[in-house]
Write an enzyme that holds these catalytic residues in place. Structure first.
Site, short mmCIF file in Angstrom:
data_model
loop_
_atom_site.label_atom_id
_atom_site.label_comp_id
_atom_site.label_asym_id
_atom_site.label_seq_id
_atom_site.Cartn_x
_atom_site.Cartn_y
_atom_site.Cartn_z
N SER A 1 0.83 -1.19 0.00
CA SER A 1 0.00 0.00 0.00
C SER A 1 0.87 1.25 0.00
O SER A 1 1.72 1.39 -0.87
CB SER A 1 -0.95 -0.06 1.20
OG SER A 1 -2.10 0.68 0.92
N HIS B 1 -7.50 -5.96 0.28
CA HIS B 1 -6.27 -5.22 0.56
C HIS B 1 -5.50 -5.84 1.72
O HIS B 1 -5.75 -5.54 2.88
CB HIS B 1 -6.68 -3.78 0.90
CG HIS B 1 -5.59 -2.78 0.77
ND1 HIS B 1 -4.90 -2.56 -0.40
CD2 HIS B 1 -5.04 -1.92 1.68
CE1 HIS B 1 -4.00 -1.61 -0.22
NE2 HIS B 1 -4.07 -1.22 1.04
C1 GTR Z 1 -5.38 4.55 1.52
C2 GTR Z 1 -4.82 5.33 0.36
C3 GTR Z 1 -4.09 4.38 -0.52
C4 GTR Z 1 -3.15 3.47 0.27
C5 GTR Z 1 -3.71 3.06 1.61
C6 GTR Z 1 -2.73 2.50 2.63
O1 GTR Z 1 -6.23 5.26 2.29
O2 GTR Z 1 -5.89 5.91 -0.31
O3 GTR Z 1 -3.40 5.09 -1.52
O4 GTR Z 1 -1.92 4.04 0.41
O5 GTR Z 1 -4.30 4.11 2.26
O6 GTR Z 1 -1.56 2.80 2.66
O7 GTR Z 1 -3.19 1.72 3.46
#
Ligand code: GTR
Length: 407
Positions: A241, A386
């Site tokens: 992420s 995710h």
């Molecule tokens: C989210 C963001 C993503 C990603 C994520 C993370 O809110 O929109 O780009 O980076 O966080 O790092 O968990």
């Protein structure tokens, strides 16, 4: 576009890659036809990415390291080396990086050096494994997990799967992003304010948090390479992420890094900005303005004027191996536009004489990752949302096995 209640939204369609800024063409329109041309084009792209997206980081500083070794951690599976990486030119109370390196015990016993997976963590080194030997740093106590206070020990053990990584013959090293920048959006915290006067770019192009974390990974590489137990040319960087964005940037801008594994890195990582119907520039800048150079925000609503995109960043890795891993249900990170970026970057690997992606992308689930099935550039998906888990780590290590000799 924003997430719906489940964090999911329909995947975006792919669009032809010829609408992206060309990679094999200089800004003046002349073609890039040879390895020598590419070296120049590479510098040009790197400059554009710093200028318009991530900002300029300072030159590599002189570091001072002190290490402590503890044998027999993780129920005897590892020797832990905790390395304090301090910056020689900064005052003693300035931030430093605490890198935790886990080396497989059998390799240590046999005096064998190993390839290392270097991961950027968000919860603290102590959260990556369940073992009391790992120091809970001051930065982790202050900026622990996603909430205030230190994360629990081992809370991310099923995420990093360190014992599993070791069992595959790899070392695992990690540092906590808060050592460099706690991601609180305050420009006065972390390491960045100490370098305000030493940044090479013009006003508005100062490094954002992603560039700072990437710079931190590169300092870990400084400290890992001289270690006898580490195969200096077989260091792979991994992040998930926001950490995946930083890992890609670190690997793209540092040729000492032997393999690059951005995981579900999304916008600002592998996913293209152009025609990205998930997290757009306006979304990401609106929530995390600190991640980028100030110049990036100007492209909200006029992304077609951006002279680079994520395929430009990916291409800087060539001809070194790059595996982009994505969750088929992780729509916010836009796996479709990450795959498009991989495909669009492939001609650079080919120009440099490396095998690109082949015909079979994306690889899915149990698809074999071996010398027969992959080149130097890969996009792999599993049927998840995710997250990071053993299945992704196995794919990354299978890919590393193809390219590294040491495991
Ligand atoms: C989210 C963001 C993503 C990603 C994520 C993370 O809110 O929109 O780009 O980076 O966080 O790092 O968990």
């Amino acid at each position: 576009m924003s997430r719906d209640a489940d964090g999911l939204a329909p995947p975006s369609r792919c669009r032809p890659t010829d609408e992206l800024p060309p990679l094999l063409e200089f800004r003046d329109g002349s073609p890039v036809e040879s390895t020598a041309d590419w070296r120049e084009r590479r510098d040009e792209l790197r400059e554009l990415l710093r200028h318009y997206v991530y900002g300029y980081a300072p030159e590599a500083p002189e570091i001072e390291t002190t290490s402590e070794r503890t044998a027999g951690v993780l129920d005897g599976a590892a020797t832990l080396v905790e390395t304090e990486i301090a910056f020689a030119a900064l005052p003693p109370d300035a931030p430093s990086i605490t890198m935790a390196t886990f080396l497989p015990s059998d390799a240590v016993d046999d005096d064998r050096s190993v390839p290392v997976l270097l991961g950027l963590n968000w919860g603290g080194n102590h959260a990556a494994v369940e073992d009391p030997a790992v120091t809970i740093t001051d930065a982790a106590r202050e900026h622990g997990g996603r909430e205030d206070g230190a994360a629990e020990r081992g809370v991310a053990a099923d995420y990093w799967c360190v014992e599993h990584v070791l069992s595959r013959g790899y070392g695992f090293a990690t540092y906590h992003l808060a050592d460099v920048d706690p991601d609180d959006g305050d420009p006065a915290t972390g390491v960045r304010p100490y370098y305000d006067d030493d940044l090479p770019g013009p006003l508005g192009t100062e490094w954002g948090t992603l560039a700072a974390w990437a710079w931190g990974l590169q300092r870990c590489v400084d400290a890992l390479r001289p270690m006898e137990a580490v195969r200096a040319d077989e260091i792979a960087v991994l992040g998930h992420s926001r950490c995946g964005k930083a890992a890609l940037l670190a690997g793209a801008t540092d040729e000492r890094i032997g393999l690059v594994a951005p995981h579900q890195s999304g916008t600002g990582g592998m996913a293209l900005d152009r025609d990205n119907d998930q997290e757009g520039i306006g979304d990401i800048i609106g929530t995390f303005p600190q991640w980028f150079a100030d110049t990036y925000a100007a492209f909200d609503g006029q992304v077609d004027r951006l002279p680079v995109d994520s395929h430009s960043l990916a291409a800087l890795v060539a001809p070194r191996p790059l595996i982009d891993t994505a969750g088929a249900r992780d729509y916010w990170t836009n796996p479709g536009r990450a795959l498009d970026a991989v495909r669009a970057a492939e001609p650079v690997w080919e120009l440099l004489g490396a095998e690109g992606v082949g015909d079979d992308l994306p690889l899915y689930g149990d698809d074999e990752i071996s010398e027969e099935t992959v080149g130097s550039l890969c996009h792999y998906r599993r049927e998840t949302a995710h997250t990071l888990d053993e299945g992704y780590l196995d794919a990354i290590l299978d890919f590393a096995d193809v390219h590294f000799d040491g495991a």
